[in-house]
Scaffold this active site. Structure first.
Site, PDB file in Angstrom:
ATOM      1  N   SER A  31      -9.383  10.453   6.821  1.00  0.00           N
ATOM      2  CA  SER A  31      -8.712  10.578   5.518  1.00  0.00           C
ATOM      3  C   SER A  31      -9.181  11.832   4.781  1.00  0.00           C
ATOM      4  O   SER A  31      -8.691  12.138   3.689  1.00  0.00           O
ATOM      5  CB  SER A  31      -8.962   9.334   4.666  1.00  0.00           C
ATOM      6  OG  SER A  31     -10.340   9.041   4.602  1.00  0.00           O
ATOM      7  N   ASN A 118     -16.375   0.151   1.708  1.00  0.00           N
ATOM      8  CA  ASN A 118     -15.260  -0.631   1.172  1.00  0.00           C
ATOM      9  C   ASN A 118     -15.312  -0.762  -0.349  1.00  0.00           C
ATOM     10  O   ASN A 118     -14.304  -0.595  -1.029  1.00  0.00           O
ATOM     11  CB  ASN A 118     -15.232  -2.028   1.806  1.00  0.00           C
ATOM     12  CG  ASN A 118     -15.005  -1.954   3.310  1.00  0.00           C
ATOM     13  OD1 ASN A 118     -14.752  -0.875   3.837  1.00  0.00           O
ATOM     14  ND2 ASN A 118     -15.107  -3.092   3.984  1.00  0.00           N
ATOM     15  N   HIS A 164      30.528   4.308 -20.753  1.00  0.00           N
ATOM     16  CA  HIS A 164      31.288   4.541 -19.503  1.00  0.00           C
ATOM     17  C   HIS A 164      31.562   6.032 -19.305  1.00  0.00           C
ATOM     18  O   HIS A 164      32.537   6.406 -18.659  1.00  0.00           O
ATOM     19  CB  HIS A 164      32.639   3.804 -19.511  1.00  0.00           C
ATOM     20  CG  HIS A 164      32.532   2.346 -19.833  1.00  0.00           C
ATOM     21  ND1 HIS A 164      32.441   1.371 -18.871  1.00  0.00           N
ATOM     22  CD2 HIS A 164      32.475   1.708 -21.031  1.00  0.00           C
ATOM     23  CE1 HIS A 164      32.357   0.181 -19.459  1.00  0.00           C
ATOM     24  NE2 HIS A 164      32.358   0.368 -20.764  1.00  0.00           N
ATOM     25  N   SER A 285      22.645  31.961  -8.522  1.00  0.00           N
ATOM     26  CA  SER A 285      23.113  31.691  -7.170  1.00  0.00           C
ATOM     27  C   SER A 285      23.027  32.983  -6.374  1.00  0.00           C
ATOM     28  O   SER A 285      23.246  34.065  -6.918  1.00  0.00           O
ATOM     29  CB  SER A 285      24.554  31.194  -7.229  1.00  0.00           C
ATOM     30  OG  SER A 285      25.229  31.516  -6.035  1.00  0.00           O
ATOM     31  N   LYS A 291      26.697  32.237 -11.833  1.00  0.00           N
ATOM     32  CA  LYS A 291      26.059  30.920 -11.919  1.00  0.00           C
ATOM     33  C   LYS A 291      24.742  30.908 -12.680  1.00  0.00           C
ATOM     34  O   LYS A 291      23.940  31.819 -12.594  1.00  0.00           O
ATOM     35  CB  LYS A 291      25.792  30.374 -10.508  1.00  0.00           C
ATOM     36  CG  LYS A 291      27.016  29.969  -9.737  1.00  0.00           C
ATOM     37  CD  LYS A 291      27.759  28.780 -10.311  1.00  0.00           C
ATOM     38  CE  LYS A 291      27.049  27.480 -10.100  1.00  0.00           C
ATOM     39  NZ  LYS A 291      27.095  27.033  -8.723  1.00  0.00           N
ATOM     40  N   ASN A 293      22.197  27.792 -12.827  1.00  0.00           N
ATOM     41  CA  ASN A 293      22.068  26.414 -12.347  1.00  0.00           C
ATOM     42  C   ASN A 293      20.925  25.650 -13.011  1.00  0.00           C
ATOM     43  O   ASN A 293      19.825  26.193 -13.155  1.00  0.00           O
ATOM     44  CB  ASN A 293      21.843  26.411 -10.828  1.00  0.00           C
ATOM     45  CG  ASN A 293      23.030  26.980 -10.085  1.00  0.00           C
ATOM     46  OD1 ASN A 293      24.167  26.859 -10.530  1.00  0.00           O
ATOM     47  ND2 ASN A 293      22.759  27.632  -8.965  1.00  0.00           N
ATOM     48  N   GLU A 298      17.781  18.987 -12.200  1.00  0.00           N
ATOM     49  CA  GLU A 298      18.254  18.450 -10.916  1.00  0.00           C
ATOM     50  C   GLU A 298      17.077  18.014 -10.055  1.00  0.00           C
ATOM     51  O   GLU A 298      17.088  16.952  -9.433  1.00  0.00           O
ATOM     52  CB  GLU A 298      19.064  19.506 -10.160  1.00  0.00           C
ATOM     53  CG  GLU A 298      20.439  19.742 -10.748  1.00  0.00           C
ATOM     54  CD  GLU A 298      21.149  20.903 -10.067  1.00  0.00           C
ATOM     55  OE1 GLU A 298      22.243  20.692  -9.568  1.00  0.00           O
ATOM     56  OE2 GLU A 298      20.606  22.019 -10.034  1.00  0.00           O
ATOM     57  N   TYR A 325     -10.900  -5.744   3.476  1.00  0.00           N
ATOM     58  CA  TYR A 325     -10.519  -4.366   3.755  1.00  0.00           C
ATOM     59  C   TYR A 325      -9.853  -4.268   5.127  1.00  0.00           C
ATOM     60  O   TYR A 325     -10.309  -4.870   6.093  1.00  0.00           O
ATOM     61  CB  TYR A 325     -11.740  -3.426   3.706  1.00  0.00           C
ATOM     62  CG  TYR A 325     -11.346  -1.983   4.009  1.00  0.00           C
ATOM     63  CD1 TYR A 325     -10.826  -1.176   3.009  1.00  0.00           C
ATOM     64  CD2 TYR A 325     -11.437  -1.466   5.302  1.00  0.00           C
ATOM     65  CE1 TYR A 325     -10.410   0.125   3.282  1.00  0.00           C
ATOM     66  CE2 TYR A 325     -11.020  -0.173   5.587  1.00  0.00           C
ATOM     67  CZ  TYR A 325     -10.511   0.619   4.571  1.00  0.00           C
ATOM     68  OH  TYR A 325     -10.097   1.896   4.838  1.00  0.00           O
ATOM     69  N   GLN A 330      -6.175   2.693   3.652  1.00  0.00           N
ATOM     70  CA  GLN A 330      -6.396   4.134   3.486  1.00  0.00           C
ATOM     71  C   GLN A 330      -5.081   4.836   3.107  1.00  0.00           C
ATOM     72  O   GLN A 330      -5.082   5.929   2.561  1.00  0.00           O
ATOM     73  CB  GLN A 330      -6.950   4.684   4.805  1.00  0.00           C
ATOM     74  CG  GLN A 330      -7.277   6.147   4.800  1.00  0.00           C
ATOM     75  CD  GLN A 330      -8.097   6.523   6.023  1.00  0.00           C
ATOM     76  OE1 GLN A 330      -9.267   6.184   6.102  1.00  0.00           O
ATOM     77  NE2 GLN A 330      -7.494   7.201   6.969  1.00  0.00           N
ATOM     78  N   LYS A 333      -3.766   6.459  -0.639  1.00  0.00           N
ATOM     79  CA  LYS A 333      -4.121   7.685  -1.361  1.00  0.00           C
ATOM     80  C   LYS A 333      -3.001   8.698  -1.495  1.00  0.00           C
ATOM     81  O   LYS A 333      -2.723   9.192  -2.592  1.00  0.00           O
ATOM     82  CB  LYS A 333      -5.334   8.333  -0.699  1.00  0.00           C
ATOM     83  CG  LYS A 333      -6.548   7.486  -0.930  1.00  0.00           C
ATOM     84  CD  LYS A 333      -7.744   7.879  -0.162  1.00  0.00           C
ATOM     85  CE  LYS A 333      -8.739   6.763  -0.220  1.00  0.00           C
ATOM     86  NZ  LYS A 333      -8.273   5.506   0.461  1.00  0.00           N
TER      87      LYS A 333
HETATM   88  N1  ARG Z   1     -11.537   6.306   4.297  1.00  0.00           N
HETATM   89  C1  ARG Z   1     -11.513   4.924   4.003  1.00  0.00           C
HETATM   90  C2  ARG Z   1     -10.354   4.599   3.087  1.00  0.00           C
HETATM   91  O1  ARG Z   1      -9.919   5.477   2.432  1.00  0.00           O
HETATM   92  C3  ARG Z   1     -12.797   4.502   3.355  1.00  0.00           C
HETATM   93  C4  ARG Z   1     -13.169   3.089   3.600  1.00  0.00           C
HETATM   94  C5  ARG Z   1     -13.500   2.901   5.009  1.00  0.00           C
HETATM   95  N2  ARG Z   1     -14.004   1.601   5.289  1.00  0.00           N
HETATM   96  C6  ARG Z   1     -14.058   1.136   6.567  1.00  0.00           C
HETATM   97  N3  ARG Z   1     -14.528  -0.059   6.693  1.00  0.00           N
HETATM   98  N4  ARG Z   1     -13.627   1.821   7.574  1.00  0.00           N
HETATM   99  O2  ARG Z   1      -9.881   3.512   3.024  1.00  0.00           O
END
Ligand code: ARG
Length: 477
Positions: A31, A118, A164, A285, A291, A293, A298, A325, A330, A333
């Site tokens: 990650s 975790n 409408h 354009s 134009k 735009n 948009e 977990y 992951q 994010k």
């Molecule tokens: N990179 C992991 C995440 O974003 C961190 C937690 C990892 N925990 C594990 N038990 N592998 O979720």
């Protein structure tokens, strides 16, 4: 990218393994490319955890000092762009931990006492979301201010109001745009409310069951400015509701901004020509020289898709997950970061766009003279003088039909013609009501479009801006 990792014993979890991780899997499961963004939160959380390990006597003072010093140096390296990240170390947490032990030796390994990645990653996410709620809230507030200023600047311009997308009744343009102010107010309150559920401290849950070490979770919560703690370690490491809520609040916000964008696109078209977006917010354009735009609105309308998508993506990730977990988590994010960036960018650009947007009064005026949007006024006039409204509606309907057949507008009818429909319509008072500027005057009901009512609304809006602010509420804590 074939082959296996030879330095796998270097990994914080390497002890149990006989063979290195497949290189392709290493890249797949890492990650780091995106969670680098949590570095500051990760360090903040680790420092608070370290201070607590010292006060509870779980590690010695001098060990704590070494760790804190090391973490501060790492912070400088990261902020100064000198930190070297290693994808083989999977994520930001293990990159920082490894750097710490490289710097201060094996004592660095004590930082992870009574902690798991975790609860660590959950803490980072809480800190990040809390910060972003504060920032987004301030940006929404900024846009509300600009809309309020726009309404004040163009207070008494009368425009056709639509239902409408057909001309309905005249309204003040200030009234029209203030509708968006109130949508944004609800959005801001929604983010503010979600803050409560981001304000829960997960650390101390360990991997999932808590810890045997005599930790002090309250101390960590106080140290990091958390109001509440999770009361169940399994919930603490499983929960990403606060991320989903952020994405959901953002989706509401984008839905409102997208409706606004649609109107900006429409109103700046040649067909409407009610608004002029400044050159710095439009593009030309490559083929058609004439134009101009409305790319910005948009794109805002278009980017709503990705914000909704992020919400649905994360809901889907979580729907079948067993406690606690799971690596699936992951995936929380990228949707979050993408939404944060999209929403903040748009809120900031729209503040400038609104400041530079011009109302094309003459076009609006001529549009208003050429429609039937005061027909209800005439019906109201009859109803106010004793004709049952349904009957009045029918009479004016016939009048409009008559105009359409004759190719006329209501204002073109002479009093003889009007009298054939109803004797009350002969009065000059009735004819006055056909003037859109007079029509708006009558809408004095609370929340209506009369200048009097809109003035009150603007005062209430100023009050609303001063209330319900995350920043003020948090400062008062
Ligand atoms: N990179 C992991 C995440 O974003 C961190 C937690 C990892 N925990 C594990 N038990 N592998 O979720």
């Amino acid at each position: 990218m074939k082959g296996k990792d030879k330095d796998y014993q270097e990994k914080p979890w390497g002890g149990r393994f006989k063979e290195g991780l497949d290189k392709q899997v290493e890249a797949f499961s890492a990650s780091l490319p995106f969670d680098r963004r949590l570095a500051v939160e990760d360090l903040k959380g680790s420092m608070a955890h370290c201070r607590m390990l010292v006060t509870t006597g779980i590690i010695a003072d001098h060990e704590g000092e070494l760790i804190l010093k090391g973490l501060l140096e790492i912070e400088e390296e990261i902020l100064g762009g000198q930190f070297t990240y290693h994808i083989s170390l999977e994520d930001i947490h293990m990159n920082i931990e490894k750097r710490l032990t490289d710097k201060i030796g094996p004592v660095g390994g004590k930082l992870h006492t009574a902690r798991s990645r975790n609860d660590q990653v959950a803490l980072d996410m809480h800190l990040f979301v809390k910060k972003e709620i504060r920032e987004v809230e301030a940006l929404i507030r900024g846009l509300q201010e600009v809309i309020l200023e726009f309404a004040q600047r163009n207070f008494d311009v009368v425009i056709p109001g639509y239902t409408h997308l057909q001309r309905a009744q005249p309204v003040l343009i200030s009234h029209h745009f203030m509708a968006y102010f109130w949508m944004l107010q609800r959005d801001r309150e929604r983010f503010l409310d979600s803050y409560k559920r981001a304000d829960l401290m997960p650390l101390g849950a360990g991997a999932m069951s808590g810890t045997g070490f005599p930790i002090d979770r309250e101390e960590v919560a106080r140290d990091l400015g958390f109001e509440h703690l999770y009361e169940n370690s399994m919930d603490a490491v499983s929960d990403r509701d606060f991320v989903l809520e952020f994405l959901s609040c953002s989706s509401f916000l984008m839905m409102h901004l997208s409706r606004l964008s649609e109107e900006l696109v429409l109103w700046s078209s040649q067909e409407f020509s009610f608004l002029d977006l400044s050159d710095s917010f439009t593009t030309g354009s490559s083929m058609m020289p004439q134009k101009k735009n409305p790319d910005v609105p948009e794109l805002v309308r278009g980017k709503t898709g990705r914000v909704y998508g992020n919400l649905i993506a994360l809901f889907t990730v979580f729907k079948g997950l067993p406690l606690t977990y799971n690596k699936d988590m992951q995936e929380d994010k990228e949707p979050l970061f993408d939404t944060v960036d999209t929403v903040k960018n748009i809120l900031s650009i729209y503040q400038d766009l609104f400041r530079s947007m011009e109302v094309l009064k003459e076009n609006i005026e001529s549009a208003l003279q050429n429609d039937f949007s005061t027909a209800t006024e005439l019906a109201d006039y009859l109803a106010a003088n004793g004709v049952p409204f349904r009957e009045a509606h029918h009479i004016v309907g016939q009048l409009v039909r008559h105009c359409l057949d004759q190719g006329k507008l209501l204002k073109d009818l002479n009093s003889e013609e009007l009298l054939t429909f109803h004797n009350l319509l002969g009065s000059s008072k009735a004819l006055e009501r056909l003037n859109p500027n007079i029509a708006v005057l009558s809408k004095k009901s609370r929340g209506g479009t009369s200048p009097e009512a809109v003035k009150k609304q603007l005062l209430l809006a100023e009050d609303a801006l001063n209330k319900a602010s995350v920043t003020t509420q948090i400062k008062n804590k």
